[in-house]
Design a protein around this motif. Structure first.
Motif, PDB file in Angstrom:
ATOM      1  N   LEU A   1      -2.437  -9.329  -1.418  1.00  0.00           N
ATOM      2  CA  LEU A   1      -2.851  -9.052  -2.790  1.00  0.00           C
ATOM      3  C   LEU A   1      -3.045  -7.559  -3.075  1.00  0.00           C
ATOM      4  O   LEU A   1      -3.139  -7.156  -4.236  1.00  0.00           O
ATOM      5  CB  LEU A   1      -4.164  -9.787  -3.094  1.00  0.00           C
ATOM      6  N   ALA A   2      -3.116  -6.744  -2.030  1.00  0.00           N
ATOM      7  CA  ALA A   2      -3.429  -5.320  -2.193  1.00  0.00           C
ATOM      8  C   ALA A   2      -2.539  -4.595  -3.204  1.00  0.00           C
ATOM      9  O   ALA A   2      -3.046  -3.817  -4.032  1.00  0.00           O
ATOM     10  CB  ALA A   2      -3.379  -4.619  -0.841  1.00  0.00           C
ATOM     11  N   PRO A   3      -1.203  -4.790  -3.193  1.00  0.00           N
ATOM     12  CA  PRO A   3      -0.370  -4.073  -4.167  1.00  0.00           C
ATOM     13  C   PRO A   3      -0.709  -4.412  -5.619  1.00  0.00           C
ATOM     14  O   PRO A   3      -0.589  -3.557  -6.505  1.00  0.00           O
ATOM     15  CB  PRO A   3       1.052  -4.524  -3.814  1.00  0.00           C
ATOM     16  N   PHE A   4      -1.120  -5.652  -5.860  1.00  0.00           N
ATOM     17  CA  PHE A   4      -1.450  -6.057  -7.226  1.00  0.00           C
ATOM     18  C   PHE A   4      -2.785  -5.442  -7.654  1.00  0.00           C
ATOM     19  O   PHE A   4      -2.935  -4.985  -8.791  1.00  0.00           O
ATOM     20  CB  PHE A   4      -1.497  -7.586  -7.315  1.00  0.00           C
ATOM     21  N   TYR A   5      -3.748  -5.395  -6.744  1.00  0.00           N
ATOM     22  CA  TYR A   5      -5.018  -4.735  -7.035  1.00  0.00           C
ATOM     23  C   TYR A   5      -4.796  -3.241  -7.285  1.00  0.00           C
ATOM     24  O   TYR A   5      -5.449  -2.630  -8.141  1.00  0.00           O
ATOM     25  CB  TYR A   5      -5.988  -4.927  -5.865  1.00  0.00           C
ATOM     26  N   ALA A   6      -3.873  -2.654  -6.521  1.00  0.00           N
ATOM     27  CA  ALA A   6      -3.638  -1.214  -6.627  1.00  0.00           C
ATOM     28  C   ALA A   6      -3.178  -0.812  -8.030  1.00  0.00           C
ATOM     29  O   ALA A   6      -3.425   0.314  -8.474  1.00  0.00           O
ATOM     30  CB  ALA A   6      -2.602  -0.781  -5.595  1.00  0.00           C
ATOM     31  N   GLU A   7      -2.525  -1.697  -8.738  1.00  0.00           N
ATOM     32  CA  GLU A   7      -2.073  -1.397 -10.097  1.00  0.00           C
ATOM     33  C   GLU A   7      -3.246  -1.116 -11.028  1.00  0.00           C
ATOM     34  O   GLU A   7      -3.084  -0.492 -12.086  1.00  0.00           O
ATOM     35  CB  GLU A   7      -1.234  -2.558 -10.643  1.00  0.00           C
ATOM     36  N   PHE A   8      -4.429  -1.576 -10.648  1.00  0.00           N
ATOM     37  CA  PHE A   8      -5.631  -1.337 -11.461  1.00  0.00           C
ATOM     38  C   PHE A   8      -6.583  -0.353 -10.775  1.00  0.00           C
ATOM     39  O   PHE A   8      -7.730  -0.213 -11.175  1.00  0.00           O
ATOM     40  CB  PHE A   8      -6.360  -2.666 -11.716  1.00  0.00           C
TER      41      PHE A   8
END
Length: 364
Positions: free
Chosen positions: A90-97
């Motif tokens: 999930l880290a890449p998706f969290y990184a977008e925010f």
């Protein structure tokens, strides 16, 4: 015509507003109840204190019957390797925010405490999904004045609810939006530890018409409620013609101004086409039907790898909250049923009036 179920609860219309945890509100439940249906509070993720507060608010708004729904589940103890693998995914998706995913403080609310809060709240209806109560638990709720409804996705599950003394069964077809309530593996009478497998869910994906007919035939003495893909008076009439005594409609009420969804989710619902939903595990770890978006597509290959509910659901919680605040529907769990293209963004009272008008000629 009134059915034994609607007569028992004093309902003018055979319509139950589906409990939509995280999306429904006391205002929505009260409006549906005040209009002659049965408003519901989805309490699967509400704390016991929040359950009491929500019930009190519904009662402040209406003196009509309403219901509350819980997820029957045990608090999990996932191994650290499983949690870390999920966080990395999930880290890449969290990184977008600009966020880093973290292990949450809790995986879910304690069901035992929620159950006690439900007994204390004494709603007219207590309904359940994801699992099954004991006969003693059913009896406690009935003694408190609640009609008990169990969710079933197969005839075996419907029979299991009848065996523990449930007053009615909600037959939830595969067209339904949100989480599947499957709790029995095909050919088994006892829930499996950790819940059914992905394959079990696939075997339990029965259509609403098929499931309602089967449940009505198998349980002639227990009211059956139809759920899944019902969006208008014709759909209600069709379910009643098959022997259902009421219908449960969730997606139809999501775009009411009283629902608790954000603007991005609301816009996605009004723009969705008839083939835009799919069942996925990537947001919560339990198969659930929602509108397809980029995150669902990006993690499609991981459907069988994500940890089960409620672990994955807790791990994506902060991400979904960030997406809501940013107005990003591409990272939201846009739960919706197959009838989503028929949503009508009307106040709940107006929608109930329209459904009543549509139902009258369809049943004469």
């Amino acid at each position: 015509m009134p059915s034994p179920f609607t007569t028992r609860l004093g309902l003018a219309l055979p319509i139950i507003q589906g409990p939509m945890t995280g999306s429904d509100t006391p205002a929505l439940a009260a409006a549906v109840s005040q209009a002659g249906g049965l408003g519901m509070l989805g309490c699967g993720m509400r704390s016991p204190a929040a359950m009491a507060e929500a019930a009190a608010e519904v009662r402040r708004r209406t003196d009509r019957p309403f219901g509350m729904n819980l997820f029957v589940q045990a608090t999990p103890s996932p191994d650290e390797a499983t949690v870390q693998a999920a966080l990395q995914r999930l880290a890449p998706f969290y990184a977008e925010f600009g966020l880093v995913p973290e292990r949450p403080a809790q995986w879910c609310e304690d069901f035992g405490a929620q159950f006690e809060a439900l007994v204390a709240a004494r709603p007219a209806v207590s309904s359940f999904t994801f699992g099954i109560l004991s006969a003693a638990q059913v009896a406690r709720l009935q003694s408190a004045g609640s009609t008990v409804i169990g969710t079933a996705t197969t005839v075996a599950e419907a029979r299991a609810w009848a065996a523990v003394g449930a007053d009615a069964v909600c037959a939830s077809g595969m067209e339904s939006g949100g989480h599947r309530g499957t709790f029995l593996s095909p050919g088994h009478d006892v829930p499996a530890p950790g819940g059914p497998s992905v394959d079990d869910f696939e075997a339990s994906m029965l259509g609403t018409l098929t499931l309602v007919r089967q449940c009505v035939d198998a349980l002639p003495s227990i009211p059956v409620i139809a759920a899944g893909g019902i969006m208008d008076g014709r759909g209600i009439a069709g379910a009643l013609a098959l022997g259902a005594q009421a219908v449960q409609m969730g997606t139809a009420f999501l775009t009411c101004p009283e629902s608790g969804i954000g603007p991005a989710y609301r816009q996605a619902l009004t723009q969705a086409g008839p083939t835009d939903t799919r069942t996925t595990r990537i947001f919560s770890g339990r198969p659930a039907r929602g509108i397809v978006n980029s995150m669902m597509d990006a993690l499609r290959a991981d459907e069988r790898s994500v940890p089960p509910y409620p672990v994955q659901n807790a791990l994506t919680g902060a991400l979904r909250r960030a997406a809501t605040q940013a107005g990003r529907a591409d990272h939201l769990s846009l739960w919706a049923g197959q009838g989503v293209a028929q949503v009508r963004p009307l106040p709940a009272a107006e929608l109930m009036a329209v459904l009543a008008q549509e139902l009258q000629p369809a049943t004469t």
